[in-house]
Design an enzyme around this catalytic site. Structure first.
Site, PDB file in Angstrom:
ATOM      1  CD  GLU A  83      -1.503  -0.210   3.252  1.00  0.00           C
ATOM      2  OE1 GLU A  83      -2.136   0.932   3.753  1.00  0.00           O
ATOM      3  OE2 GLU A  83      -1.874  -1.248   4.269  1.00  0.00           O
ATOM      4  CB  CYS A 120      -2.405  -4.640   6.237  1.00  0.00           C
ATOM      5  SG  CYS A 120      -1.885  -2.845   7.094  1.00  0.00           S
ATOM      6  CG  HIS A 244      -2.752  -6.644  10.513  1.00  0.00           C
ATOM      7  ND1 HIS A 244      -1.550  -6.310  10.041  1.00  0.00           N
ATOM      8  CD2 HIS A 244      -3.460  -5.583  10.766  1.00  0.00           C
ATOM      9  CE1 HIS A 244      -1.463  -5.128   9.930  1.00  0.00           C
ATOM     10  NE2 HIS A 244      -2.548  -4.360  10.524  1.00  0.00           N
TER      11      HIS A 244
HETATM   12  P1  HMG Z   1      -2.796   7.392  20.972  1.00  0.00           P
HETATM   13  O1  HMG Z   1      -3.908   8.137  21.139  1.00  0.00           O
HETATM   14  O2  HMG Z   1      -1.530   8.263  20.648  1.00  0.00           O
HETATM   15  O3  HMG Z   1      -2.493   6.300  21.996  1.00  0.00           O
HETATM   16  O4  HMG Z   1      -3.385   6.451  19.870  1.00  0.00           O
HETATM   17  P2  HMG Z   1      -3.752   5.916  23.641  1.00  0.00           P
HETATM   18  O5  HMG Z   1      -3.483   7.384  24.306  1.00  0.00           O
HETATM   19  O6  HMG Z   1      -4.721   5.512  22.797  1.00  0.00           O
HETATM   20  O7  HMG Z   1      -2.673   5.130  24.293  1.00  0.00           O
HETATM   21  C1  HMG Z   1      -2.313   3.719  23.610  1.00  0.00           C
HETATM   22  C2  HMG Z   1      -2.494   2.702  24.480  1.00  0.00           C
HETATM   23  O8  HMG Z   1      -1.345   2.838  25.586  1.00  0.00           O
HETATM   24  C3  HMG Z   1      -3.863   2.599  25.714  1.00  0.00           C
HETATM   25  O9  HMG Z   1      -3.966   1.245  25.863  1.00  0.00           O
HETATM   26  C4  HMG Z   1      -3.338   3.675  26.506  1.00  0.00           C
HETATM   27  O10 HMG Z   1      -3.884   3.223  27.824  1.00  0.00           O
HETATM   28  C5  HMG Z   1      -1.758   3.063  26.747  1.00  0.00           C
HETATM   29  P3  HMG Z   1      -5.619   0.628  25.545  1.00  0.00           P
HETATM   30  O11 HMG Z   1      -6.350   1.446  26.580  1.00  0.00           O
HETATM   31  O12 HMG Z   1      -5.826   0.992  24.094  1.00  0.00           O
HETATM   32  O13 HMG Z   1      -5.345  -0.781  26.107  1.00  0.00           O
HETATM   33  N1  HMG Z   1      -1.051   4.078  27.666  1.00  0.00           N
HETATM   34  C6  HMG Z   1      -0.344   3.686  28.526  1.00  0.00           C
HETATM   35  N2  HMG Z   1       0.061   2.485  29.116  1.00  0.00           N
HETATM   36  C7  HMG Z   1       1.060   2.372  29.947  1.00  0.00           C
HETATM   37  N3  HMG Z   1       1.782   3.496  30.542  1.00  0.00           N
HETATM   38  C8  HMG Z   1       1.458   4.553  30.040  1.00  0.00           C
HETATM   39  C9  HMG Z   1       0.641   4.739  29.323  1.00  0.00           C
HETATM   40  N4  HMG Z   1      -0.198   5.822  28.399  1.00  0.00           N
HETATM   41  C10 HMG Z   1      -1.250   5.242  27.416  1.00  0.00           C
HETATM   42  N5  HMG Z   1       2.081   5.841  30.785  1.00  0.00           N
HETATM   43  C11 HMG Z   1      -3.498   4.695  18.154  1.00  0.00           C
HETATM   44  C12 HMG Z   1      -3.186   4.972  19.663  1.00  0.00           C
HETATM   45  C13 HMG Z   1      -3.399   3.044  17.965  1.00  0.00           C
HETATM   46  C14 HMG Z   1      -5.030   4.971  18.074  1.00  0.00           C
HETATM   47  C15 HMG Z   1      -2.761   5.413  17.114  1.00  0.00           C
HETATM   48  O14 HMG Z   1      -1.485   4.715  17.381  1.00  0.00           O
HETATM   49  C16 HMG Z   1      -2.996   5.218  15.853  1.00  0.00           C
HETATM   50  O15 HMG Z   1      -3.667   6.028  15.302  1.00  0.00           O
HETATM   51  N6  HMG Z   1      -2.303   4.289  14.940  1.00  0.00           N
HETATM   52  C17 HMG Z   1      -2.595   4.138  13.853  1.00  0.00           C
HETATM   53  C18 HMG Z   1      -3.892   3.231  13.126  1.00  0.00           C
HETATM   54  C19 HMG Z   1      -3.864   1.819  13.890  1.00  0.00           C
HETATM   55  O16 HMG Z   1      -2.887   1.381  14.000  1.00  0.00           O
HETATM   56  N7  HMG Z   1      -4.968   1.137  13.909  1.00  0.00           N
HETATM   57  C20 HMG Z   1      -4.974  -0.017  14.428  1.00  0.00           C
HETATM   58  C21 HMG Z   1      -6.199  -1.026  13.741  1.00  0.00           C
HETATM   59  S1  HMG Z   1      -6.354  -0.611  12.148  1.00  0.00           S
HETATM   60  C22 HMG Z   1      -5.079  -1.806  11.180  1.00  0.00           C
HETATM   61  O17 HMG Z   1      -4.752  -2.597  11.995  1.00  0.00           O
HETATM   62  C23 HMG Z   1      -4.754  -1.333   9.841  1.00  0.00           C
HETATM   63  C24 HMG Z   1      -3.406  -0.761   9.632  1.00  0.00           C
HETATM   64  O18 HMG Z   1      -2.311  -1.620   9.797  1.00  0.00           O
HETATM   65  C25 HMG Z   1      -3.493  -0.288   8.173  1.00  0.00           C
HETATM   66  C26 HMG Z   1      -3.858  -1.021   7.087  1.00  0.00           C
HETATM   67  O19 HMG Z   1      -4.842  -1.978   7.202  1.00  0.00           O
HETATM   68  O20 HMG Z   1      -3.300  -0.650   5.869  1.00  0.00           O
HETATM   69  C27 HMG Z   1      -3.221   0.518  10.517  1.00  0.00           C
END
Ligand code: HMG
Length: 445
Positions: A83, A120, A244
């Site tokens: 991609e 992906c 994935h």
């Molecule tokens: P964010 O806002 O930066 O992070 O976005 P957050 O605040 O949600 O924190 C992430 C996790 O860390 C959370 O855990 C927090 O609690 C934890 P959860 O509640 O989710 O279990 N956390 C901590 N833990 C321990 N100590 C701390 C601490 N602080 C926070 N101090 C987000 C995270 C994944 C949304 C962002 O990185 C993003 O937008 N990523 C890109 C999209 C993505 O990967 N989505 C996944 C599903 S879609 C997919 O897999 C397809 C893809 O591969 C593309 C394709 O198919 O081509 C992406």
């Protein structure tokens, strides 16, 4: 029916690394544990100045061909999933074939080439295409090179920036393979979603939080659809479940959901009932909200149970061992998860032949697919020459300023000049632009 699947795999990581806890988190003002514990990521891989999806794919494919002693005439297809393509017409597979023709006497004129796109999940779709081509009896004794290659970059400042990665996985797909055969049973969960997309742009538009929900919803549908053809899945039916992995924390969420689903109406659910009650059933609740709250409470309790922890440690955690050091490789991610699982079994000296894997692929936009794989007798030997962890350890460790320069170098709108951080050796490199704006490549001894 002929057994068809993956005979061998080669993995090429981008040669640069960004330490998320030490280097990235402080500059973002974040607690390092957000990355290591929350997302479950330690480092990301990046391409050096002379690397891109073609060089990484060609380098993985060349190593694979050399290891398996293959000549161009043995290859009937070159399927590339990506991609990160830079051309809307000429497929990456033609560039990769052009690279390989520089180092082999023969050519790939006889080989069918293409490029698959569905975020992906395209890596698994290409694998599926190759298997179906062989099952249909069209391969004339040849195999297929399936290559998943991506530079998963996000705009700087996007929440996804922490999950970036770059690398390629090349798979040699044949009859009677040495590594795994693929089941003909498959389950799908597919819907028109706009959680992650790149409408004629390099960096994705992402609704990160929604993308998590879409991943879980489509995976759940795919599992139910898979069970409708393969029968009910029990929690211990499969040695490992490679999914994935956009980041390990995502798989943690999916695993809990899968466990809850697979133990429903089983002795495991009954055994756990003394501690945490039985799973909430929709018919016992007046409205959706009350039911959702009850499910959330049940899941919170479930994930603390020793039975669940033991299941997760045995079947899921080992699949994350590569991803946590390289980030999201998009089309290659689930194929890294499979290899991480096999490494784990090899290190534990486990005899895995005949056991099954439950493989869950996913692509935004969105579609999930689940199938089973049976590990073959030759699996252990196929791991011997792979040495992926050595390559991961050898990457150049970037400072934050260097990371920004690398990001700009690979930003299609900037393409800024950058002195490489590493010296290429026995590999294909990007060699500038041709008169029709095509990319040029050469092999460096
Ligand atoms: P964010 O806002 O930066 O992070 O976005 P957050 O605040 O949600 O924190 C992430 C996790 O860390 C959370 O855990 C927090 O609690 C934890 P959860 O509640 O989710 O279990 N956390 C901590 N833990 C321990 N100590 C701390 C601490 N602080 C926070 N101090 C987000 C995270 C994944 C949304 C962002 O990185 C993003 O937008 N990523 C890109 C999209 C993505 O990967 N989505 C996944 C599903 S879609 C997919 O897999 C397809 C893809 O591969 C593309 C394709 O198919 O081509 C992406």
């Amino acid at each position: 029916m002929t057994a068809v699947g993956i005979d061998a795999v080669e993995i090429w990581t981008g040669k640069l690394a960004l330490d998320l806890a030490e280097t990235f988190a402080p500059r973002k003002g974040d607690d390092p544990e957000k990355y290591t514990k929350g997302l479950g990521l330690y480092e990301s891989s990046f391409p050096d100045a002379y690397e891109d999806i073609v060089t990484m794919g060609a380098n993985a494919a060349y190593r694979l061909m050399e290891r398996k002693d293959l000549e161009p005439e043995d290859v009937g297809r070159i399927d590339v999933a990506t991609e990160s393509a830079f051309d809307n017409s000429k497929p990456v597979s033609t560039y990769i074939a052009g690279c390989l023709e520089q180092v082999y006497d023969g050519d790939f004129h006889h080989a069918n080439k293409g490029e698959r796109k569905f975020a992906c999940i395209a890596g698994t779709q290409s694998l599926d295409d190759a298997c179906n081509w062989i099952r249909a009896g069209r391969n004339r004794g040849r195999g297929a090179l399936v290559i998943a290659s991506d530079t998963a970059l996000y705009a700087r400042g996007d929440a996804g920036e922490a999950t970036q990665g770059a690398g390629a996985v090349a798979m040699w797909v044949t009859e009677d393979p040495s590594l795994v055969t693929l089941s003909t049973e498959q389950g799908y969960g597919s819907a028109d979603e706009t959680d992650f997309l790149k409408p004629n742009q390099q960096f994705p538009s992402v609704d990160g939080k929604r993308s998590i929900q879409v991943y879980l919803a489509r995976m759940r549908e795919a599992l139910v659809d898979f069970e409708s053809v393969a029968g009910k899945v029990g929690p211990d039916d499969y040695a490992y479940a490679p999914f994935h992995t956009p980041y390990p924390g995502m798989v943690r969420k999916a695993a809990l959901l899968a466990y809850r689903h697979t133990i429903r109406d089983t002795d495991v659910e009954d055994d756990l009932a003394d501690e945490i009650g039985r799973q909430p059933r929709r018919e016992d609740y007046e409205d959706e909200e009350a039911f959702d709250d009850a499910i959330r409470d049940y899941m919170d309790d479930l994930k603390e149970q020793p039975e669940y922890r033991a299941w997760y440690d045995a079947h899921i955690e080992p699949t994350l061992a590569i991803s946590e050091h390289v980030g999201n490789w998009y089309t290659g991610s689930v194929h890294l998860a499979r290899m991480a699982a096999l490494y784990h079994a090899a290190e534990a000296d486990r005899d895995l032949a005949g056991e099954e894997l439950l493989v869950g692929s996913y692509g935004s936009g969105a579609q999930a697919e689940i199938h089973a794989e049976t590990v073959q007798d030759g699996w252990r030997e196929e791991l011997d020459d792979l040495a992926i962890f050595d390559r991961i350890d050898r990457r150049y460790d970037l400072t934050f300023e260097e990371y920004e320069q690398v990001h700009d170098r690979h930003n299609h709108e900037k393409q800024s000049e950058l002195e490489p951080f590493t010296t290429p050796e026995d590999e294909f490199v990007f060699d500038g632009w041709g008169p029709m704006n095509e990319r040029k490549y050469r092999y460096v001894e």
